[in-house]
Design an enzyme around this catalytic site. Sequence first.
Site, PDB file in Angstrom:
ATOM      1  CG  ASP A  42      77.451  47.684   5.377  1.00 37.43           C
ATOM      2  OD1 ASP A  42      77.959  46.746   5.988  1.00 37.43           O
ATOM      3  OD2 ASP A  42      76.981  48.680   5.919  1.00 37.43           O
ATOM      4  NE  ARG A  44      81.743  38.575  14.854  1.00 39.61           N
ATOM      5  CZ  ARG A  44      81.058  39.624  15.274  1.00 39.61           C
ATOM      6  NH1 ARG A  44      81.240  40.809  14.702  1.00 39.61           N
ATOM      7  NH2 ARG A  44      80.209  39.524  16.251  1.00 39.61           N
TER       8      ARG A  44
END
Lengths: 350, 1589
Positions: free
Chosen positions: B415, B990
């Site tokens: 992440d 995204r």
Amino acid sequence: MGKEGGCGQNKTMVKQEQELANRPDNTAFTQQRLPAWQPMLSAGIVIPGFVIIGLAFIGIGVALFITSKNIQVMEMDYTGFEPDSDCFKCSNPEEKNCVCQLDFNISSRFEGPVFFYYGLSNYFQNYRRYGVSKDDAQLSGDLDNFKSPSDTCSPYDTDGIKPIVPCGSIANSMFNDTFLLYREVNGTNELVPLDGKGIAWWTDYNVKYRNPNVTPLKEAFEGTVKPLFWPRPAYELDTSDPNNNGFINQDFLVWMRRAALPDFRKLYRRIAQGDYARGLPAGNYSLKIAYNYPVLSFQGRKKVVFSNVSWMGGRNDFLGIAYLVIGSMCVFMSIVMLIVYAKFKFPEED
Amino acid sequence: MARDTEDRAAGTHKAERRQRGRSKKKPKETRTVRVHTGHEHNPNRHYANNRIKTTKYTVLSFLPKNLFEQFHRFANVYFVFIALLNFVPVVNAFQPELALAPVVFILSVTAIKDLWEDYRRHRSDTEINHMDCLVYSRAERRYVERFWKEVQVGDFIRLRCNEILPADVLLLSSSDPDRLCHLETATLDGETNLKQRQVVRSFFDLDCEFDPLKFNGIIECEKPNNDLNRFRGYILHRSGSRDALYKDNLLLRGCTVRNTEEAVGIVIYAGHETKAMLNNNGPRYKRSKLERQMNVHVFWCVVILLLMCLFAAIGHGLWVFQYGDKRPVFDVLSPEGAELSPVVAAVYLFLTLIIVFQVLIPISLFVSIEIVKVCQVFFIHQDQDLYDEDSDSRLQCRALNITEDLGQTQYVFSDKTGTLTENKMVFRRCTVAGVEYSHDANARRLALYQEVDSEEEEVPPPGGSLRRDSSSSQQSSRVVLRSLSTKTHRRTGSRADAKRASILSKHTAFSSPMEKDVTPDPQLLDKVNECGGQMDFMRFHGQPVSQLPSDLADIMDFFMALTVCNTVVVSSPNQPRQKVRMRLESKSPVKTIEDFIKRFTPSRLTSGSSSSSSSSLATSRSSNRGCSGLLSSPSAESTLAKLQEEQAALGSAPPRYDGTPRSPEDGELRYEAESPDEAALVYAARAYKCSLVGRLPDQVTVELPHLGKLSFELLHTLGFDSTRKRMSVVVRHPLTDQITVYTKGADSVIMDLIKPPDTETSKGRRQKKLVLRTQNYLNLYAADGLRTLCIAKKVLSKEQYACWLQRHLEAETAIQGREELLFDSALRLETNLQLLGATGIEDRLQDGVPETIASLRQAGLQIWVLTGDKQETAVNVAYACKLLDPEEEILTLNADSHEACALLLEESLHYIQTKFLCSSSDQAAKAFLPNFAPFEVYPPSSSSPHSAAFTVHRLGLVIDGRTLAYALDQSLEDRFLAVARSCRSVLCCRSTPLQKSTVVKLVRNKLKVMTLAIGDGANDVSMIQVADVGVGISGQEGMQAVMASDFALPRFRYLQKLLLVHGHWSYSRLANMILFFFYKNAMFVALVFWYQFYCGFSGSAMIDQWYLIFFNLMFSAFPQLVTGTLDKDVSAETLQQLPQLYMSGQNSEEYKPYMFWMNMIDAFYQSLVCFFIPYFAYADSDVDVFTWGTPITTLALLTILVHLGIETRTWTWMNCLSISFSVSLFFTVSLCYNASCPSCFSPSNPYWSMQRLLQDPLFYLLCVLTPVAALLPRYFYRACQGTLFPSPVQVGRQLDKLPSETRRNILNLGGVEAGSAVRPVPHFLSLGTPSPEGPDENHQRAGLHAVDATEKDTLPYTKDAAKLPPEPRPRPPGDAEPRPPGDDEPRPPGDDEPRPPGDDEPRPPGDDEPRPPGDDEPRPPGDDEPRPPGDDEPRPPGDDEPRPPGDDEPRPPGDDEPRPPGDDEPWPPGDDEPRPPGDDEPRPPGDDEPRPPGDDEPRPPGDDEPRPPGDDEPRPPGDDERPHETSEALKTSAMSASSRAASSPRPPSQAASVQLPLPPDGDAQRVRYCRNSDHAVRPAARTQTDAVL
């Protein structure tokens, strides 16, 4: 700061007080920093090591080999397989109480003490079901097991009515040839005294196997039958020595210690008495064999072995040779590695 | 502070799935909750109470249940089966009881472990059950303290601030004036922002305190379920009226009450029926790769076992058969006296042998592995390097059984926010009205923080010399306040304490001084002051405020927007239990047209000048009604604290920039925002005296300089959504009374919504200039890796507003499709905006992230970053953390449709393949590209053809969420993978949580690689769960990720040591131990097997049954456990310095199938030696079975131990101890055993055997000879291997042996210093020779390229390097000196230009078309210098301009050179029109034509190009000096229509930009190949990206 501002809870206070409570211990063990030795298998260490090991082995090998070569061994087959053998007549299982004779000659003195073995080939004392077919409690003199032998003895536990003592296949199949050794002295056969004492393990005789504490011994065996193949009951195994009867009969003890391999020998007697204490003098001997034990049915062989022993046991060249071979291999490998090392000189010095 | 409460609540999560409550029996679909009036039985008694029990067992059920569970493991069943087989007399091999021993032992070890775990759960349950809460007692008519476990459904509970909810509670009353209760749900979903819950509507108007006695409703609601976002029901009042209940009324167990003084609710679900508990899933059982491999070999062992049994059984049958009917005297008849037929005997024997040979299947293997893993976990847990002092947290291993997977990972999915970055948004700089304010002082301040941080670790700096400004001292005093109020006895004085406190506070959400205390830019501050003064003046003189000069007005509006346009909640720590509220009058947002008309009648449109008085009124009111009387009044302690705090604030507060001391009260306001960026902006505005002081649903109060408090009437808030990427507020401006819309959003979106300036008027021209400049600065910000936001406003006339409101209200009240309608409504409003400015917020990288990534990459790990962030930010952060290299090419995939995506992938594949295959034949390839021939001008050859292959690996792939959605489609996933796997780094922007997990799953399943996912937020949970190894960052975003993870790390950088060191060790240790186990058992069993040849295949064993059974468990177990736990093949330092060593784990080099077989062969050889040496040595003797077997056992043991010794790499005293312990244990046990019972232990009766053996010289001779003979080959092999062809790991070990000085030199030669990895380092194999076998995972790459040896220097990809020709020596020291990062020396062209001339062009036909000409070749000068991203130094001016005369890149005309004037004017018509996002129609070719190649941004005419030198904006050196021309030059993409739309009205980034006709391209999607050769290029990547969503 943020949200937890004003209203604290018990837990959070504790937290603040023992700040850094989670810090791990800084010890060599927990941080995996124990002092360590890292053996590096590099040529520099290996070559000298190999040479030293190799030379040591060669030395030991030579010593062992010489020792082994000094041991005299004489083996004679008396199965009676060949028709010209005297024992051929006895090899027929129908023949009862057959006695045959084996003559032999000793050219030079057989150094004493001489051990007299009998040997069997192709005889599987290590057969699994054979091995368990005994009752240790019975053999240690437990009278309860006289009356009801252990299941492990089955089917040699009873004869159908009465319990068999000693029960089991091992006891049942006890070797029962007997030997008398004569030396031809001035044309007459002189009986060579054979010492049957102490041929079994001391612990077997004194600790492991026990006769029931009943005198006379015969009474203990009341209500039992002898093993099927036995000519006499256990308490009459040695007619000459009443103390060598029952479960502590030396021959019985020797037999009960099962051989490791199918070709084995077992100590029968020692020749260590009287004139023969220093060995068997050269001359002609004859061995009178009471041939009772059938082996031909399973392609077995019987033999007698005379041997003397050294500190390392009986004659066995193998160990000495093995040491020599391994020792030379070590030396050889060290040479190979020396070459390798010389060729690819390796960059430890970087 | 928050962490701990979370932990506690987290305890409840650990629970297994447990039995449901008794309500299950009820057939009803709903649950009815009545109030327990105290008279009869509790009507809710049949619902589960609040006691939780997460234990699996009770005292009674432990044994059966645990056994049942253990028998789920096949091996246990197998061993029990074998043990039971022993009870069958015909086949038994051992004493049955004895044979049970190992199984019982194993089972009990596991049982004890389970028991312990269960006990821990029990303790945590007890702790939770005994937490306190206030429950209303009818008897006493007041709230009394109760344990959680005593709470029943139907109880009334009073909740205080910061309390954790004990059960699911329906909110009935709140002290909050708006009847809200703020919740922190971090333990449930990981989100730290506060959620608002509302009091049930019918209790909404209850003005006085809620009285439980008066509650008489009956609550009907759903049965317990695990859906956190669903709750439906109604209250049936006695009056008969019904009141609907929604999820907004329900407070969930485990959440924390925040910002709400007190709330009262009724318990609806308790204990295990709460949603939190129902959401608890037990931990997953993961099986490591190694274990999977091992299981295959266990299976092979079974096969070997069966073969051996079968062989022996047939042998036995034949053996029996040969005797025919005449059974020999030693053959024992069956108990019945019958003779066994050979076949039956063989069958029996087969079973017997399975028992005898069972040791081959290592019963203790599983237990040993578990023990070793537990020890490994312990050591990992204990590692100080993985301890984060700041947060006092260390690594947590939550999965015990996959430690070795850490050493085999091949792909890392990370992440971004919160994982790579701190997730702390720091305001850095802003642009207002086209003027940039660089906030240098602020930047310096931030830099100081970092220094202070680093100093912290050493010694506390002497007091007094602290460089922090007022804010820090304020901070410290504030912290002291907090610590006092929480009863720690720390006094204010100590500087170190203050520092520590500030450090602690740094790790709590959103509120560190770093984020809060923005140092204002003096110029901007002046302007703000000036502006405020003027406004004050004007107001005073009654002039309309609109007369303000437009730039000042913009500044004012800008700060208004920052303050107002958000959803930040204000609270004050002085009165921590109260919300700060400044209420003018109670009004709700405009709800009806009538309301609107009423409100906006002229009479009411008065100025807000009365605001200050009324606000003070409101303040007093709110403090009055806070129910504070119910709580203890501020204690003496807190008063003291406050005093001290004030003293500190007053005493130490140095003057602010404007010379006025900052009022302490001002600093005390705390902002809590949904997203950290919002808070950062509010804090930034506060630095300019525009403070947000209160927020109500209908009103925002702002304090402005000179003007005092102003209240904005909040008409609407159009919240942020990821599709619009913006949020807006509609307010009535108190000064102008205009209805104003403030919009804040992503630059790509806002820029499209800007009203096209009217170039006729001067104002319009100014506007246009403003837009262009702002865009320019935005690019700069992006280049700096800042998150950019644009601020815009719009003034609505009342008519417009009324018109819009009409439809908006319709939308709000619509029943169907409300979401869409509201969305459309927002779109309608947010048009024709007026740009005010832009902000740059920094999300700071965590410490050591670039180094970690560099080092992980050297370790051969593929790193993918999957982020929800927008593409620009993600790309920039990727550069900053060195995930993307400025030198590498970036493939950007943005597609709007499935077909487009397919095409894109196809192209990319072709592109990559041509790079692979056709690099040498680029001429031929060029022939296929007639269209592009004019543009295909390549630099003269300066590199070898091989470099083409090399550059392929230097690809970065950037893909956005939408394209990813198409790419993950089943039909495309293979192609996507093919593209992605050839890229060095992949960046998915995204992406949704689902996509993240899909990507991980795809890679894991299709590529058959080991994956690791690391993340910190709830959105990473699914990815963490899917990956082979899930790592959670126990950072700011709550516990969700940690709960789902296998390992929880405090910081990202710890991943390096976790993987490279602990992973490597774990893997190598376990792999070696497992191999050793197989070897050991095979060797031991084979001894018995050989014996079968000499015992008539009767299943007899010469090894005593005790030895057979306990050999594994006792005699040989300890040394290998110690080795398996402690052995270090290479030291931690070397492993970290040579990350390449990690690849041995990735390639499973320590445990390959052939190794298993080699070990088996070796085992059989060794057992032959151990068998036959004694065999021959004892031949012709009267040895008995066990006197012969015992030496064999001894020899085997010795051999095995020496073998282990050879395989042990590091000897500690533990190893020596364990080995001598093993040997002595064996002799002790056997001596005792052989002396214990003369007549027991049938059949062996080993009485006195060992004692006799020890008197036998032969025994010792054997003990010396046999191990040597048995191990000679292995030892020889090892010795030769270590010398002749050492594996990389062995080289590493050799390095370890060297003195540390030498080692450092060598490592430096290799240049493998972490942190200096700008320049990829030569492969470490240069120290030795390449490993013989190439990693097979890379076969797809293998053969496709051969790398020139000279290229190695720049080769980051060590996997490939493993295939390199050997480089015998390390490079000469002078050559290999690690280059300083950011080495700027001009290198000869071609030196490190890794691409051949025709490198890029050979494209297959069809490939070329969508690519713009001048794809990546027009490189700027300075291309070659790898600059570290984030290099802020001013470049030497000569860096960019003076091109080497032979500059190799003929550029397309006018690309980035200074252009002739007049070149730039044709701004393609229509290009600047705002396009709706999502417009993905192919544009007409003509549309694009006038664009310059490689530059698709329309350039405005009259661009302000050559800036006057005296340009008034203060520009920080090195910031905007960055050569932007390069970026534009390198932009080569053609973008999708929508993306163009998003970014179209963008000014050229520099004066010297040119417009060239754009090649015809009719497609909506493009692949962009940005040849990013310089730091400065990054804007290219950024500005071109699109807004697909």
